[in-house]
Scaffold this motif. Structure first.
Motif, PDB file in Angstrom:
ATOM      1  N   VAL A 205      10.683  11.518-104.825  1.00  9.72           N
ATOM      2  CA  VAL A 205      11.167  10.196-104.427  1.00  9.72           C
ATOM      3  C   VAL A 205      11.227  10.128-102.906  1.00  9.72           C
ATOM      4  N   THR A 206      10.421   9.240-102.332  1.00  5.26           N
ATOM      5  CA  THR A 206      10.430   9.030-100.879  1.00  5.26           C
ATOM      6  C   THR A 206      10.965   7.640-100.606  1.00  5.26           C
ATOM      7  N   SER A 207      12.048   7.568 -99.853  1.00  6.01           N
ATOM      8  CA  SER A 207      12.673   6.268 -99.577  1.00  6.01           C
ATOM      9  C   SER A 207      12.773   6.042 -98.076  1.00  6.01           C
ATOM     10  N   ALA A 208      12.856   4.766 -97.698  1.00  6.64           N
ATOM     11  CA  ALA A 208      12.941   4.417 -96.286  1.00  6.64           C
ATOM     12  C   ALA A 208      14.279   4.862 -95.688  1.00  6.64           C
ATOM     13  N   VAL A 209      15.326   4.858 -96.511  1.00  5.41           N
ATOM     14  CA  VAL A 209      16.657   5.323 -96.083  1.00  5.41           C
ATOM     15  C   VAL A 209      17.199   6.224 -97.190  1.00  5.41           C
ATOM     16  N   PRO A 210      18.141   7.088 -96.859  1.00  6.89           N
ATOM     17  CA  PRO A 210      18.707   7.958 -97.899  1.00  6.89           C
ATOM     18  C   PRO A 210      19.320   7.145 -99.034  1.00  6.89           C
ATOM     19  N   LEU A 211      19.113   7.617-100.272  1.00  8.77           N
ATOM     20  CA  LEU A 211      19.680   6.925-101.427  1.00  8.77           C
ATOM     21  C   LEU A 211      21.132   7.330-101.612  1.00  8.77           C
ATOM     22  N   SER A 212      21.939   6.383-102.062  1.00 10.04           N
ATOM     23  CA  SER A 212      23.337   6.680-102.358  1.00 10.04           C
ATOM     24  C   SER A 212      23.403   7.427-103.697  1.00 10.04           C
ATOM     25  N   ASP A 213      24.539   8.037-103.976  1.00  4.02           N
ATOM     26  CA  ASP A 213      24.711   8.736-105.251  1.00  4.02           C
ATOM     27  C   ASP A 213      24.504   7.811-106.445  1.00  4.02           C
ATOM     28  N   PRO A 214      25.085   6.602-106.451  1.00  2.00           N
ATOM     29  CA  PRO A 214      24.832   5.698-107.590  1.00  2.00           C
ATOM     30  C   PRO A 214      23.353   5.333-107.732  1.00  2.00           C
ATOM     31  N   GLN A 215      22.658   5.141-106.606  1.00  2.00           N
ATOM     32  CA  GLN A 215      21.238   4.827-106.674  1.00  2.00           C
ATOM     33  C   GLN A 215      20.443   5.985-107.269  1.00  2.00           C
ATOM     34  N   ARG A 216      20.771   7.203-106.847  1.00  2.00           N
ATOM     35  CA  ARG A 216      20.076   8.376-107.393  1.00  2.00           C
ATOM     36  C   ARG A 216      20.322   8.489-108.899  1.00  2.00           C
ATOM     37  N   GLN A 217      21.558   8.261-109.311  1.00  2.00           N
ATOM     38  CA  GLN A 217      21.886   8.373-110.729  1.00  2.00           C
ATOM     39  C   GLN A 217      21.162   7.317-111.554  1.00  2.00           C
ATOM     40  N   ARG A 218      21.139   6.060-111.042  1.00  2.00           N
ATOM     41  CA  ARG A 218      20.465   4.996-111.783  1.00  2.00           C
ATOM     42  C   ARG A 218      18.970   5.263-111.877  1.00  2.00           C
ATOM     43  N   LEU A 219      18.384   5.695-110.752  1.00  2.00           N
ATOM     44  CA  LEU A 219      16.953   5.965-110.748  1.00  2.00           C
ATOM     45  C   LEU A 219      16.618   7.127-111.680  1.00  2.00           C
ATOM     46  N   GLY A 220      17.410   8.191-111.625  1.00  2.00           N
ATOM     47  CA  GLY A 220      17.165   9.333-112.497  1.00  2.00           C
ATOM     48  C   GLY A 220      17.279   8.969-113.961  1.00  2.00           C
ATOM     49  N   ALA A 221      18.294   8.156-114.308  1.00  2.00           N
ATOM     50  CA  ALA A 221      18.485   7.746-115.698  1.00  2.00           C
ATOM     51  C   ALA A 221      17.332   6.865-116.170  1.00  2.00           C
ATOM     52  N   ALA A 222      16.892   5.924-115.310  1.00  2.00           N
ATOM     53  CA  ALA A 222      15.793   5.032-115.678  1.00  2.00           C
ATOM     54  C   ALA A 222      14.497   5.813-115.891  1.00  2.00           C
ATOM     55  N   LEU A 223      14.218   6.741-115.006  1.00  2.00           N
ATOM     56  CA  LEU A 223      12.990   7.534-115.138  1.00  2.00           C
ATOM     57  C   LEU A 223      13.048   8.440-116.365  1.00  2.00           C
ATOM     58  N   ALA A 224      14.219   8.993-116.649  1.00  2.00           N
ATOM     59  CA  ALA A 224      14.360   9.854-117.820  1.00  2.00           C
ATOM     60  C   ALA A 224      14.086   9.074-119.098  1.00  2.00           C
ATOM     61  N   LYS A 225      14.560   7.835-119.149  1.00  2.00           N
ATOM     62  CA  LYS A 225      14.318   7.010-120.335  1.00  2.00           C
ATOM     63  C   LYS A 225      12.850   6.607-120.435  1.00  2.00           C
ATOM     64  N   LEU A 226      12.245   6.314-119.306  1.00  2.00           N
ATOM     65  CA  LEU A 226      10.845   5.912-119.310  1.00  2.00           C
ATOM     66  C   LEU A 226       9.922   7.031-119.777  1.00  2.00           C
ATOM     67  N   TYR A 227      10.211   8.241-119.317  1.00  2.00           N
ATOM     68  CA  TYR A 227       9.322   9.368-119.610  1.00  2.00           C
ATOM     69  C   TYR A 227       9.795  10.217-120.789  1.00  2.00           C
ATOM     70  N   GLY A 228      11.003   9.941-121.278  1.00  2.00           N
ATOM     71  CA  GLY A 228      11.483  10.662-122.447  1.00  2.00           C
ATOM     72  C   GLY A 228      11.871  12.103-122.183  1.00  2.00           C
ATOM     73  N   ARG A 229      12.091  12.459-120.928  1.00  2.00           N
ATOM     74  CA  ARG A 229      12.487  13.823-120.573  1.00  2.00           C
ATOM     75  C   ARG A 229      13.462  13.777-119.409  1.00  2.00           C
ATOM     76  N   GLN A 230      14.284  14.803-119.326  1.00  2.00           N
ATOM     77  CA  GLN A 230      15.206  14.896-118.200  1.00  2.00           C
ATOM     78  C   GLN A 230      14.396  14.969-116.905  1.00  2.00           C
ATOM     79  N   MET A 231      14.876  14.313-115.872  1.00  2.00           N
ATOM     80  CA  MET A 231      14.120  14.199-114.633  1.00  2.00           C
ATOM     81  C   MET A 231      14.870  14.856-113.477  1.00  2.00           C
ATOM     82  N   HIS A 232      14.150  15.693-112.731  1.00  2.00           N
ATOM     83  CA  HIS A 232      14.713  16.274-111.508  1.00  2.00           C
ATOM     84  C   HIS A 232      14.137  15.525-110.317  1.00  2.00           C
ATOM     85  N   LEU A 233      15.011  14.995-109.448  1.00  2.00           N
ATOM     86  CA  LEU A 233      14.573  14.207-108.300  1.00  2.00           C
ATOM     87  C   LEU A 233      14.508  15.072-107.053  1.00  2.00           C
ATOM     88  N   ASN A 234      13.315  15.152-106.459  1.00  2.00           N
ATOM     89  CA  ASN A 234      13.159  15.746-105.137  1.00  2.00           C
ATOM     90  C   ASN A 234      13.145  14.601-104.130  1.00  2.00           C
TER      91      ASN A 234
END
Length: 271
Positions: A205-234
């Motif tokens: 994940v490359t962002s223009a500004v650092p992501l907040s904790d809630p943003q990271r959690q929402r993004l991780g949860a959304a990606l995990a549901k989309l791909y059907g697997r637990q997601m590790h965010l770099n």
């Protein structure tokens, strides 16, 4: 790997997992010994051809492997190799590739046991970013004229005391014995292997500004549901990233703003 080699590797992975499920097995020692066997068979082409010769009986090849390694490595390592040479391999080099993967997996298992796997994943990712941003460092680490000991000393000066021991071992093996791979592809393979230890996929994940904790959690949860697997965010920050955020999962790249991507993920899940 194709055909027979893919099946042989799958069987070897299962044997390694069954072995390392036993906490009395020293996974780090197992990794070192598997790496030593990898180096031996990478060097001795004629030997690995004998051990993968489909015309030879599997049991005869297993006995040969046991005789060669007897007293030099532990019983677990010898048994793993014996099981591998009983299998059929499409190419002799596939056996060496498989052994190398098992060595790296054993090291990652050792880190997982001590709760350091997340740190190792992040350190591998960060080291890859450092290498990609420094032409001079990359040149030093990939210089074919430099000795393995010189490269190892350079890595100790860079990582010693700053990274987990597992990270240092994995990177050192990759740099000192690249076996025809680029440094970048080798680091990517290690990162994927680390993620698989928890049955996770890696999202860069490359962002223009650092992501907040809630943003990271929402993004991780959304990606995990989309791909059907637990997601590790770099996570990485680049002020020039287009659309505010860029997410790469394997070969798939998603561009756009964080809010738009999360909303889109929700719509796709609801449809």
């Amino acid at each position: 790997m194709n055909g027979a080699s893919r099946e042989a590797l799958a069987a070897a992975r299962e044997r390694l997992d069954a072995l390392t499920d036993n906490t009395s097995v020293d996974a780090a020692k197992l990794a070192d010994e598997l790496a030593a066997v990898t180096a031996l068979l990478d060097r001795e082409v004629s030997l690995r051809r004998v051990l993968t010769d489909p015309a030879q009986a599997g049991e005869a090849k297993a006995e040969l492997a046991q005789r060669l390694l007897g007293g030099q490595v532990g019983g677990e390592t010898a048994d793993l190799l014996a099981g591998m040479v009983r299998s059929r391999w499409s190419q002799s080099r596939d056996l060496v590739d498989a052994l190398e993967e098992l060595a790296n997996t054993a090291d990652l298992t050792a880190a997982q046991r001590t709760g350091k796997l997340d740190d190792v994943e992040d350190e591998l990712f960060r080291f890859g970013r450092i290498v990609s941003s420094s032409t001079e460092l990359r040149a030093a680490l990939t210089n074919r004229a430099a000795t393995a000991s010189a490269k190892g000393e350079l890595l100790r000066s860079l990582l010693g005391g700053r990274a987990k021991a597992t990270t240092e071992r994995l990177v050192t093996r990759l740099v000192t014995a690249p076996r025809g791979r680029s440094l970048e592809s080798g680091l990517e393979s290690l990162s994927k292997l680390a993620a698989e230890r928890r049955d996770r996929m890696v999202a860069i994940v490359t962002s223009a500004v650092p992501l907040s904790d809630p943003q990271r959690q929402r993004l991780g949860a959304a990606l995990a549901k989309l791909y059907g697997r637990q997601m590790h965010l770099n996570l990485d920050v680049d002020p020039e990233v287009v659309g505010g955020i860029r997410v790469q999962v394997g070969d798939e790249v998603i561009n756009g703003s964080l809010a738009d991507r999360i909303e889109d993920a929700g719509r796709r899940l609801a449809s």
